[in-house]
Design a protein around this motif. Sequence first.
Motif, PDB file in Angstrom:
ATOM      1  N   UNK A  84      19.577 -17.897  11.576  1.00  0.00           N
ATOM      2  CA  UNK A  84      19.403 -19.345  11.507  1.00  0.00           C
ATOM      3  C   UNK A  84      20.582 -20.106  12.073  1.00  0.00           C
ATOM      4  N   UNK A  85      21.786 -19.622  11.803  1.00  0.00           N
ATOM      5  CA  UNK A  85      22.985 -20.321  12.284  1.00  0.00           C
ATOM      6  C   UNK A  85      23.034 -20.371  13.800  1.00  0.00           C
ATOM      7  N   UNK A  86      22.493 -19.361  14.462  1.00  0.00           N
ATOM      8  CA  UNK A  86      22.516 -19.341  15.928  1.00  0.00           C
ATOM      9  C   UNK A  86      21.638 -20.426  16.533  1.00  0.00           C
ATOM     10  N   UNK A  87      20.709 -20.959  15.754  1.00  0.00           N
ATOM     11  CA  UNK A  87      19.801 -21.987  16.274  1.00  0.00           C
ATOM     12  C   UNK A  87      20.345 -23.403  16.129  1.00  0.00           C
ATOM     13  N   UNK A  88      21.480 -23.558  15.462  1.00  0.00           N
ATOM     14  CA  UNK A  88      22.046 -24.893  15.244  1.00  0.00           C
ATOM     15  C   UNK A  88      23.530 -24.838  15.576  1.00  0.00           C
ATOM     16  N   UNK A  89      23.893 -25.432  16.708  1.00  0.00           N
ATOM     17  CA  UNK A  89      25.288 -25.471  17.130  1.00  0.00           C
ATOM     18  C   UNK A  89      25.759 -26.920  17.177  1.00  0.00           C
ATOM     19  N   UNK A  93      20.120 -27.860  19.213  1.00  0.00           N
ATOM     20  CA  UNK A  93      19.263 -27.333  18.157  1.00  0.00           C
ATOM     21  C   UNK A  93      18.094 -26.618  18.827  1.00  0.00           C
ATOM     22  N   UNK A  94      17.761 -25.428  18.343  1.00  0.00           N
ATOM     23  CA  UNK A  94      16.644 -24.658  18.893  1.00  0.00           C
ATOM     24  C   UNK A  94      15.479 -24.706  17.904  1.00  0.00           C
ATOM     25  N   UNK A 156      17.006 -28.740  22.066  1.00  0.00           N
ATOM     26  CA  UNK A 156      17.264 -30.175  22.123  1.00  0.00           C
ATOM     27  C   UNK A 156      18.751 -30.433  21.938  1.00  0.00           C
ATOM     28  N   UNK A 157      19.309 -31.407  22.671  1.00  0.00           N
ATOM     29  CA  UNK A 157      20.709 -31.783  22.429  1.00  0.00           C
ATOM     30  C   UNK A 157      20.846 -32.441  21.063  1.00  0.00           C
ATOM     31  N   UNK A 158      21.979 -32.214  20.396  1.00  0.00           N
ATOM     32  CA  UNK A 158      22.217 -32.828  19.104  1.00  0.00           C
ATOM     33  C   UNK A 158      22.364 -34.338  19.272  1.00  0.00           C
TER      34      UNK A 158
END
Length: 198
Positions: A84-89, A93-94, A156-158
């Motif tokens: 899950x952490x890899x999808x939110x930087x 966001x993935x 998507x860009x944050x």
Amino acid sequence: MTSLRQPERSTDTPAIRRLALKEWSAAVHALLQGRQQILLRKGGIHEKAFETPDHDGGFLLFPTVAHAHAERTRAEHQDLIALGAADVTDDAVVIRAGVHLVGTVEVQDPTRLPDLEDLHIWTSESIQRDRVAFRPTKPLTVMVVQVTALPTPLTLPRRDSYGGCTSWLDLHTDADLPPLEPSQDLLDVLERVQTTLR
């Protein structure tokens, strides 16, 4: 429980405005792997009550992460935290999945929630603290959902607008969810939840 209207097609952009529900990224992966079939919601701090879509065209799952998610996830599902952490930087966001709503159940007897432990990844302690005791005058809703993986994950860009303690976001995206008939397994899950919590 009130309902939330799906956004209409925008006239100033070729993309469709699609509803997205904020959910733990680890829980999104749990749904995709068949480890989870329900979501628990009360609504955000600034929402009077949790609302569901007024028709089920499906909605996307917008992943969120927090350091506290690890301690709120049962030991056998800790491997989902890193996924899950890899999808939110910091930059993006993935979005990997959407769901169709099979049914909702308002919790009348929260003491029976541990009987549904096999349907989700959370610890009993976190459910009591974060779901039951949080905003105790507001009803807790169990959502039985049928997950669909997006053919191509959406990156998507944050944006600042994605923040805040709200349940739903409006996203401009062409990502679409095919119509689905609820599986018999999930209809059985819904019946079990109704029997257990009412």
